[in-house]
Design a protein around this motif. Structure first.
Motif, PDB file in Angstrom:
ATOM      1  N   LYS A  54      -4.991   7.263   7.334  1.00  0.00           N
ATOM      2  CA  LYS A  54      -3.567   7.135   7.640  1.00  0.00           C
ATOM      3  C   LYS A  54      -2.924   8.502   7.850  1.00  0.00           C
ATOM      4  CE  LYS A  54      -2.693   2.739   7.703  1.00  0.00           C
ATOM      5  NZ  LYS A  54      -2.150   2.091   8.909  1.00  0.00           N
TER       6      LYS A  54
ATOM      7  N   HIS B   1      -6.037   4.176  11.561  1.00  0.00           N
ATOM      8  CA  HIS B   1      -5.933   2.859  10.921  1.00  0.00           C
ATOM      9  C   HIS B   1      -7.317   2.429  10.464  1.00  0.00           C
ATOM     10  CE1 HIS B   1      -4.475  -1.128  10.013  1.00  0.00           C
ATOM     11  NE2 HIS B   1      -5.365  -1.683  10.826  1.00  0.00           N
ATOM     12  N   VAL B   2      -7.368   1.703   9.333  1.00  0.00           N
ATOM     13  CA  VAL B   2      -8.614   1.156   8.802  1.00  0.00           C
ATOM     14  C   VAL B   2      -8.481  -0.361   8.745  1.00  0.00           C
ATOM     15  CG1 VAL B   2     -10.271   1.142   6.902  1.00  0.00           C
ATOM     16  CG2 VAL B   2      -8.971   3.212   7.401  1.00  0.00           C
ATOM     17  N   ASP B   3      -9.472  -1.062   9.277  1.00  0.00           N
ATOM     18  CA  ASP B   3      -9.472  -2.525   9.294  1.00  0.00           C
ATOM     19  C   ASP B   3     -10.806  -3.001   8.727  1.00  0.00           C
ATOM     20  OD1 ASP B   3      -8.799  -5.184   9.866  1.00  0.00           O
ATOM     21  OD2 ASP B   3      -9.939  -5.086  11.732  1.00  0.00           O
TER      22      ASP B   3
ATOM     23  N   MET C 293       0.829  -1.201   0.000  1.00  0.00           N
ATOM     24  CA  MET C 293       0.000   0.000   0.000  1.00  0.00           C
ATOM     25  C   MET C 293       0.865   1.254   0.000  1.00  0.00           C
ATOM     26  SD  MET C 293      -2.927  -1.295  -0.210  1.00  0.00           S
ATOM     27  CE  MET C 293      -3.866   0.210  -0.047  1.00  0.00           C
TER      28      MET C 293
ATOM     29  N   TYR D 264      -8.545   5.032   3.014  1.00  0.00           N
ATOM     30  CA  TYR D 264      -7.289   4.556   3.592  1.00  0.00           C
ATOM     31  C   TYR D 264      -6.281   5.704   3.735  1.00  0.00           C
ATOM     32  CZ  TYR D 264      -2.947   1.869   3.998  1.00  0.00           C
ATOM     33  OH  TYR D 264      -1.741   1.368   4.415  1.00  0.00           O
TER      34      TYR D 264
ATOM     35  N   PHE E  88      -8.221  -1.690  -0.880  1.00  0.00           N
ATOM     36  CA  PHE E  88      -7.646  -0.354  -0.728  1.00  0.00           C
ATOM     37  C   PHE E  88      -6.865   0.098  -1.962  1.00  0.00           C
ATOM     38  CE2 PHE E  88      -7.791  -1.605   3.879  1.00  0.00           C
ATOM     39  CZ  PHE E  88      -8.844  -0.761   4.185  1.00  0.00           C
TER      40      PHE E  88
ATOM     41  N   TYR F 200      -5.094   9.931  -0.527  1.00  0.00           N
ATOM     42  CA  TYR F 200      -4.662   8.534  -0.419  1.00  0.00           C
ATOM     43  C   TYR F 200      -3.157   8.437  -0.206  1.00  0.00           C
ATOM     44  CZ  TYR F 200      -3.606   3.768  -1.755  1.00  0.00           C
ATOM     45  OH  TYR F 200      -3.138   2.494  -1.775  1.00  0.00           O
TER      46      TYR F 200
END
Length: 616
Positions: A590, A595-597, A386, A586, A567, A448
C-alpha cells in the motif's frame, strides 16, 4: 347543436361516475345513462309545466293538477339527486310513472286520447331499462288494462262524454295491434340494450388482445350491423386502440401477457419474450405454466392466485388491485431468468375475474448490480478496518521505537561505564540482540502503517523478480517445486527493492507452509492496466498501469473467516505466529501505491496477487 350534445354527454358521464358506474361496467352503465336522461328530461318538462299549471290552478281552481305536477317534479328531483337509491327501484318508479300517466289520461280523456301512447311507452321503457322479463310483464299489464277499460266501456261504466271506438270489433282490432306492436318494441328494446352491451364488451376485448381478438370483433360487427347504427365509429376506435396497443406491446422490453383463468393457458404474450427467454411469440404461447415456471415459482404463483381469489370481493379489497412477485422463468436453453411480475385481474361485465394481465420484467441485471454494490460496500468496510488497524499499529510502532532507543542507549552506557565480566557481557549481548530484533519488528509495524523510510528506485519488473526469487528461494521446503513465468516486456516499477524482497519472501514462506509434503508454487508476472470506467471495481487501485505478481500454491487453502483476517497484525493459523507476515506485506504494498488481493478456498490452494504501479 353538437356542443350541446357534448355537454349533455359529459354531464351524464360525470353523474354516472358519482354513482360509481363506469363504461367498463357495460350494460349497467348504459342503462344508468338512459335512466338519467329520461329522469332529467322529465324534471325539465315538469319544471316548464309547473308555470301553466299554477296559472290554471288559480284561474280554474285546478289545484289537483298543480299538486300532481309538483309531486312529479319532486319525485324526479329525488330520483335524480338521491344517489343511494338502487337502480332497479329508480327504474321501476320511472317505468310505472309512464303507466300511471297513461292510465290517468285514458280515464280522463278516453281511449282515443294520448293515454295509449303513454301506455305504449310504458312497455318500451320497461324492456329498455329493466330487461326482457320486465318488458313482457309491462305488455301483459297493458293487455289487462285495455281489456278492463274495454269491459267498462261496453258496460257503460265509463263516462258517455269520453270518446270510444264505434264498435267492439274495432276496439278489439285496435287493441290487438296495439299489444302486438307494444310487444315487438319491448322485446326489441331489451334485445337492443343487450346488443349494445355485447358490442361494448367486444370493443374492450379488442383493446386488450391482438390479431386473434380482432377476428372475433369483425365477426361480432357482422352480426350486429343491422342492430347498431354506430358500428363504423366503433370500428375506427377499435383499430386505433389496437394499433396503439400493438405498438406498445411490440416495442416494450418487458413481457406483456394475458392468461385465461379457466384454462390456465396464455392468450397473448408480447414479442419481447424472445429477448428475455429465447422463445418466439407463438412458441411461448403454446407452453403451459408448468413449462414456463420453475417448480418453486409455480407453487408460489398458485398459492398467490388462491389467496387473491379468496380475498376478491371482500369489503375494502380494491377490484383494480395489482400484485407483484418474483419468479424464475424457464428459458429455451434450459436456464432460468429471474423476473419481477406484476399482475392484475381482467374482469367481465359482472366484475368476475376471467383473465390475468401481467407484465414481466427481467431483474437479473438489477440483482447483479445489487450484488456488486454489496461487495463494494464490504470492500470499503474492510479498507476502513485495515486503515484503523494501520493507524493503531503506526502509533504503537513509534512508541515502541522510542522505548527501544532508550534501551539501546542504556546498553551502550552500561557497556562503557565499567569493565564487565564475561557473564555480564553475554547478558548485554542477548539484550542487544533482542533489542535489534524488536527494532526490526517495529520497522515492520511502520511498514504496515505506511510509514518508515524507503529507498525508491526505478527497476525493470523482470529483473526485480528474478533477483528476488534467487535471494529468497531457499525458504521453500525441498519437496515443493517452485515454478516461474516471467515474460519479457514487463514494465518497470518504482520500488524499495529490500522491502519488495521482504514481501516476496513473506508470501513464498506462507505458500510453502500451506503445502504438506509434495506440492507446487507458481509465480506468474504480467502487465495489467485499469481503465477509467473500471477503476471503481478494484478497491484501492486508481486508473493506470500496474505489474501484477501472482503467487499460486497447491496448499490446503483457507476458509472465508480466515481469509477475512489475513492482513491483521500477528494473526496466524499456526500454533505460534512469528511476526507480522501478511500484515507487513499489506502495509509495504500500500505504501508503494499498490494493492494486494488474496483468493482462497479450502482444498483449492491460495492465490496472492500483488499489484505494483508501473513507472511512466
Amino acid at each position: 347543436m353538437f356542443p350541446l350534445n357534448g355537454r349533455l354527454s359529459g354531464l351524464l358521464t360525470k353523474e354516472c361516475a358519482k354513482r360509481g358506474v363506469f363504461p367498463e361496467h357495460g350494460l349497467i352503465y348504459w342503462r344508468e345513462r338512459i335512466l338519467l336522461a329520461v329522469v332529467g328530461t322529465a324534471v325539465l318538462l315538469s319544471s316548464l309545466a309547473a308555470v301553466p299549471s299554477f296559472i290554471l290552478a288559480i284561474k280554474e281552481k285546478l289545484w289537483l293538477l298543480l299538486l300532481l305536477d309538483v309531486a312529479a317534479l319532486c319525485l324526479g328531483l329525488i330520483l335524480l339527486f338521491v344517489r343511494k337509491i338502487p337502480y332497479r327501484i329508480r327504474a321501476t318508479v320511472v317505468v310505472m310513472g309512464f303507466y300511471g300517466v297513461g292510465l290517468g289520461v285514458v280515464l280522463n280523456a278516453g281511449l282515443l286520447s294520448g293515454g295509449p301512447a303513454w301506455l305504449f311507452t310504458f312497455g318500451a321503457m320497461a324492456g329498455l331499462l329493466l330487461g326482457l322479463n320486465a318488458g313482457l310483464l309491462a305488455v301483459l299489464l297493458n293487455l289487462v288494462t285495455l281489456a278492463f277499460l274495454g269491459f267498462l266501456y261496453q258496460n257503460g261504466s265509463m263516462g258517455e262524454n269520453l270518446p270510444y271506438y264505434l264498435s267492439g270489433i274495432r276496439a278489439f282490432s285496435a287493441g290487438g295491434n296495439f299489444i302486438l306492436l307494444n310487444l315487438i318494441v319491448a322485446i326489441s328494446s331489451a334485445v337492443l340494450v343487450r346488443g349494445i352491451e355485447f358490442a361494448a364488451k367486444k370493443e374492450r376485448d379488442i383493446s386488450r388482445f391482438l390479431a386473434e381478438e380482432k377476428d372475433r370483433l369483425i365477426e361480432a360487427r357482422k352480426r350486429l350491423e343491422h342492430e347498431v347504427g354506430s358500428r363504423r365509429e366503433a370500428e375506427r376506435l377499435a383499430r386505433e386502440s389496437e394499433a396503439r396497443y400493438r405498438l406498445l406491446a411490440d416495442n416494450v422490453s418487458d413481457i406483456i401477457w394475458t392468461l385465461d383463468l379457466e384454462t390456465l393457458r396464455y392468450t397473448y404474450i408480447s414479442p419481447s419474450v424472445l429477448k428475455m427467454r429465447g422463445y418466439a411469440q407463438r412458441e411461448a404461447m403454446d407452453l403451459t405454466m408448468e413449462e414456463t415456471l420453475s417448480p418453486r415459482s409455480l407453487k408460489e404463483v398458485r398459492e398467490t392466485l388462491v389467496e387473491e381469489f379468496e380475498r376478491d370481493g371482500s369489503p375494502g379489497v380494491d377490484p383494480l388491485r395489482s400484485r407483484t412477485i418474483e419468479v424464475e422463468q424457464i428459458c429455451k436453453d434450459g436456464s432460468y431468468s429471474l423476473a419481477e411480475v406484476t399482475v392484475t385481474f381482467i374482469r367481465d361485465a359482472e366484475g368476475k375475474p376471467v383473465e390475468l394481465l401481467g407484465v414481466s420484467r427481467d431483474i437479473r441485471e438489477r440483482r447483479r448490480a445489487e450484488k456488486e454494490k454489496r461487495e463494494l460496500e464490504k470492500r470499503l468496510l474492510d479498507a476502513k478496518r485495515m486503515e484503523a488497524i494501520a493507524t493503531l499499529a503506526g502509533g504503537v510502532a513509534h512508541q515502541f521505537n522510542n522505548a527501544l532507543s532508550v534501551v539501546g542507549l542504556s546498553l551502550e552506557a552500561m557497556r562503557m561505564a565499567q569493565p564487565l565480566s564475561e557473564k555480564q557481557t553475554g547478558y548485554l549481548k542477548n539484550i542487544k540482540t533482542m533489542n535489534e530484533r524488536m527494532a526490526g519488528l517495529a520497522a515492520q509495524l511502520l511498514a504496515y502503517a505506511r510509514g518508515g523510510m524507503y529507498k525508491i528506485i526505478e527497476i525493470p519488473a523482470a529483473e526485480l523478480m528474478e533477483a528476488s526469487l534467487r535471494l529468497v528461494s531457499h525458504i521453500i521446503k525441498p519437496p515443493i517445486r517452485l515454478e516461474k513465468e516471467i515474460p519479457e516486456g514487463l514494465w518497470s516499477v518504482r520500488v524499495d527493492i529490500t522491502q519488495i524482497q521482504m514481501v516476496i519472501s513473506a508470501v513464498l514462506a506462507n505458500a510453502s507452509e500451506a503445502i504438506e509434503g509434495d506440492g507446487r508454487i507458481m509465480v506468474r508476472c504480467r502487465n495489467f492496466e485499469i481503465k477509467e470506467d473500471k477503476a471503481f471495481l478494484d478497491q484501492g487501485l486508481s486508473p493506470g498501469r500496474y505489474v501484477c505478481v501472482a503467487v499460486r500454491d497447491s496448499g490446503k487453502g483457507m476458509d472465508s473467516e480466515t481469509l477475512a483476517r489475513i492482513f491483521e497484525p500477528f494473526f496466524s493459523t499456526k500454533f505460534q505466529g512469528r511476526g507480522l507476515g501478511m500484515a507487513a506485506v499489506y502495509g509495504i504494498v500500500k505504501n508503494h501505491e499498490g494493492h494486494v488481493d488474496v483468493e482462497s478456498a479450502p482444498g483449492e490452494g491460495t492465490i496472492v496477487r500483488i499489484y505494483l504501479r508501473a513507472a511512466y
